[in-house]
Structures are given as C-alpha cells and as structure tokens.
Enzyme design. Sequence first.
Site, PDB file in Angstrom:
ATOM      1  N   ASP A   1      -4.841  31.230  50.090  1.00 36.41           N
ATOM      2  CA  ASP A   1      -3.854  32.053  49.393  1.00 36.41           C
ATOM      3  C   ASP A   1      -3.082  31.296  48.314  1.00 36.41           C
ATOM      4  O   ASP A   1      -3.067  30.055  48.288  1.00 36.41           O
ATOM      5  CB  ASP A   1      -2.869  32.653  50.403  1.00 36.41           C
ATOM      6  CG  ASP A   1      -2.612  31.728  51.597  1.00 36.41           C
ATOM      7  OD1 ASP A   1      -2.474  30.510  51.394  1.00 36.41           O
ATOM      8  OD2 ASP A   1      -2.573  32.214  52.725  1.00 36.41           O
TER       9      ASP A   1
ATOM     10  N   ASP B   1       5.008  36.255  62.642  1.00 34.81           N
ATOM     11  CA  ASP B   1       4.764  37.697  62.767  1.00 34.81           C
ATOM     12  C   ASP B   1       3.275  38.017  62.974  1.00 34.81           C
ATOM     13  O   ASP B   1       2.873  39.168  62.939  1.00 34.81           O
ATOM     14  CB  ASP B   1       5.292  38.431  61.520  1.00 34.81           C
ATOM     15  CG  ASP B   1       4.618  37.957  60.232  1.00 34.81           C
ATOM     16  OD1 ASP B   1       3.661  37.157  60.287  1.00 34.81           O
ATOM     17  OD2 ASP B   1       5.056  38.410  59.145  1.00 34.81           O
TER      18      ASP B   1
ATOM     19  N   GLU C   1      -0.082  40.188  56.348  1.00 36.92           N
ATOM     20  CA  GLU C   1       1.105  40.499  57.131  1.00 36.92           C
ATOM     21  C   GLU C   1       0.811  41.691  58.052  1.00 36.92           C
ATOM     22  O   GLU C   1      -0.188  42.398  57.865  1.00 36.92           O
ATOM     23  CB  GLU C   1       2.259  40.846  56.171  1.00 36.92           C
ATOM     24  CG  GLU C   1       2.690  39.699  55.250  1.00 36.92           C
ATOM     25  CD  GLU C   1       3.549  38.638  55.961  1.00 36.92           C
ATOM     26  OE1 GLU C   1       3.376  38.407  57.172  1.00 36.92           O
ATOM     27  OE2 GLU C   1       4.404  38.035  55.276  1.00 36.92           O
TER      28      GLU C   1
ATOM     29  N   HIS D   1       0.687  36.785  61.068  1.00 40.81           N
ATOM     30  CA  HIS D   1      -0.201  36.757  59.897  1.00 40.81           C
ATOM     31  C   HIS D   1      -1.142  35.553  59.923  1.00 40.81           C
ATOM     32  O   HIS D   1      -0.796  34.491  60.430  1.00 40.81           O
ATOM     33  CB  HIS D   1       0.573  36.827  58.564  1.00 40.81           C
ATOM     34  CG  HIS D   1       1.424  35.639  58.237  1.00 40.81           C
ATOM     35  ND1 HIS D   1       2.788  35.712  58.033  1.00 40.81           N
ATOM     36  CD2 HIS D   1       1.107  34.328  58.024  1.00 40.81           C
ATOM     37  CE1 HIS D   1       3.256  34.516  57.722  1.00 40.81           C
ATOM     38  NE2 HIS D   1       2.254  33.653  57.712  1.00 40.81           N
TER      39      HIS D   1
HETATM   40  C1  F6R Z   1      -0.916  29.344  54.400  1.00 38.35           C
HETATM   41  C2  F6R Z   1      -1.214  30.437  55.298  1.00 38.35           C
HETATM   42  C3  F6R Z   1      -0.221  30.935  56.303  1.00 38.35           C
HETATM   43  C4  F6R Z   1       0.389  29.824  57.160  1.00 38.35           C
HETATM   44  C5  F6R Z   1       1.447  30.407  58.085  1.00 38.35           C
HETATM   45  C6  F6R Z   1       2.081  29.358  58.966  1.00 38.35           C
HETATM   46  O1  F6R Z   1      -2.018  29.067  53.572  1.00 38.35           O
HETATM   47  O2  F6R Z   1      -2.263  30.954  55.206  1.00 38.35           O
HETATM   48  O3  F6R Z   1      -0.848  31.864  57.137  1.00 38.35           O
HETATM   49  O4  F6R Z   1      -0.623  29.207  57.884  1.00 38.35           O
HETATM   50  O5  F6R Z   1       2.433  31.043  57.335  1.00 38.35           O
HETATM   51  O6  F6R Z   1       2.847  28.501  58.179  1.00 38.35           O
HETATM   52  P1  F6R Z   1       3.501  27.187  58.804  1.00 38.35           P
HETATM   53  O7  F6R Z   1       2.375  26.268  59.111  1.00 38.35           O
HETATM   54  O8  F6R Z   1       4.360  26.667  57.700  1.00 38.35           O
HETATM   55  O9  F6R Z   1       4.245  27.625  60.007  1.00 38.35           O
END
Ligand code: F6R
Length: 260
Positions: A67, A136, A143, A138
């Site tokens: 992403d 949440d 989301e 994702h």
């Molecule tokens: C980032 C991504 C997100 C993160 C998720 C957890 O490329 O795809 O799904 O893996 O938001 O983020 P952290 O590791 O910061 O808790």
Amino acid sequence: MEIIIKPNAAEAQQEVARILRRQIQRQPDSVLGLATGSTPIPVYAALVKMHQQGELDFSRVITFNLDEYVGLAADHPCSYRGFMQQHLFGKVNLTPKNIHFPDGLAKDVPAHCAEYEAAIGGAGGIDLQLLGIGRDGHIGFNEPSSSLASRTRIKTLTPQTVKDNAKCFGSPDQVPRHVITMGVGTIMDSRHCLLLATGEAKADVIARMAEGAITADVPASALQMHPSCTVVVDEAAAAKLKRHEYYRWVYENKPPWQRV
Ligand code: F6R
C-alpha cells in the site's frame, strides 16, 4: 492456518525473518509481497543483517508493497516507499527495476490499480506475502467492510487507523485519508501468507481473526480460507486465543521436515 506463538516479540520477529530467509534461499527469484508499519521493522533489520553476513542475496528478488498513501510522492518522508527505502531497499542489493509500489501520485487511480494487479500477475504472482494487522482487523489497508474478494484500489482509512498512523506526520490532521492498497482478494492469491503481530494491543484482533467468524468486519479473517497461511505472534498478542495450548502443541510436535 498455522499459528506460531513465541515467548516474546524479538523471537517472533526472528522467526519471521528466518521464514523469509528460507524462502529467498530456496527460490532466489522469489516474488515477495511486503508490508510497512512498526511491526516488521525488526524483521527488515534482521534481513539486512543476514544480507551483510553474506547469507542473503536479493539481486533476483522481486517485491510488491501492499500500500501507499494517496497524495504522497515516493520521496515524502512519511510515504511507505520512503519507509521501505529506509528500512530495507536502501540496505540490500535489490535491483531497482524489481521493486514495485503503488504510486500515490497516480493521475488515474483505477487505471494505475489495474496496472499494479497486472504487474503482479506478470511477475508470476506473489510467492510469499508478509502482513501486519491493524487493531480493527485490516490487512493491507482493507478496512472493515472491505470486500473479501477486493482487488487493488483506493480505500478510505478509518479515524482509528489515521490516529494509529499519525506518528510520522506529527498529528492525525496531517495523515492522508486515502490509500491505494492491494485488495483482500489480491492478498489471498499469494501462494503463502505470513502475518506477524506483536504486543497486547493486537490480542483482541488476533483472536477475532483466527478464531472468530469469517467476515468483512474483520478483513484478516479471510486468511482462515487461505491454503497456506502462517501467523507468528508473541505471548502478548496470543493472550486471547482460545486454542493457545493446542497451537503450541502443534508447533512442538511439528515433523522435522516442516520446520524452518
Ligand atoms: C502496512 C499495512 C498495514 C499494517 C497495519 C499494522 O503496509 O499493510 O496493514 O500492517 O496497519 O501496522 P503496525 O505494524 O504499525 O501496527
């Protein structure tokens, strides 16, 4: 779904780095799907160290990141492209043309997303997709309420994710509201998924993802349908799993040929 519970975050991160090392050593032209966020930073540090010690050659590895923020240039300090440059790309011998990223400045977003999907297909599909998970539920930035069949497209972040991601930007007001993300369906097409979660803040979502219903309310729960998905957690993130003891038992009794 294989769930590996490690005593602490450092051991969970090492396990994930070992799985990635094995993938690259077995298949030097592996197509890797990569994640950003705070969770994989130590994994990338471990891969860099393995590379410096001569254990890992990235010259034929192909990467696709999950992403990117819409509206941020690749060289913006908070872009995910910049994050990858800082933690991995700038420190190993990846070949620049093998690095793929959604373009946050794409003029025609739907056309760009279709091109990104086509590029993944053109590379032969993703061999191993590294994932984190949002509180949440994702994966990528799919989301809650994302279609479990979705492909790469624009998504609107939830206010919670905006807050969770505010660190680099200084304040939530500065965080872009939109991202381009691989879809759940895109992720599910990977040959293997490898999800890492550490810390007590992830305990609820890990239990919902692995042991709850498969639902768009927890997009990561789609991974229950993936034929080859490994989830590596530390004790804190595993704390709310009902079958905690069984997962540990499975891991302890793994046949030697299945071990990393
Ligand atoms: C980032 C991504 C997100 C993160 C998720 C957890 O490329 O795809 O799904 O893996 O938001 O983020 P952290 O590791 O910061 O808790």
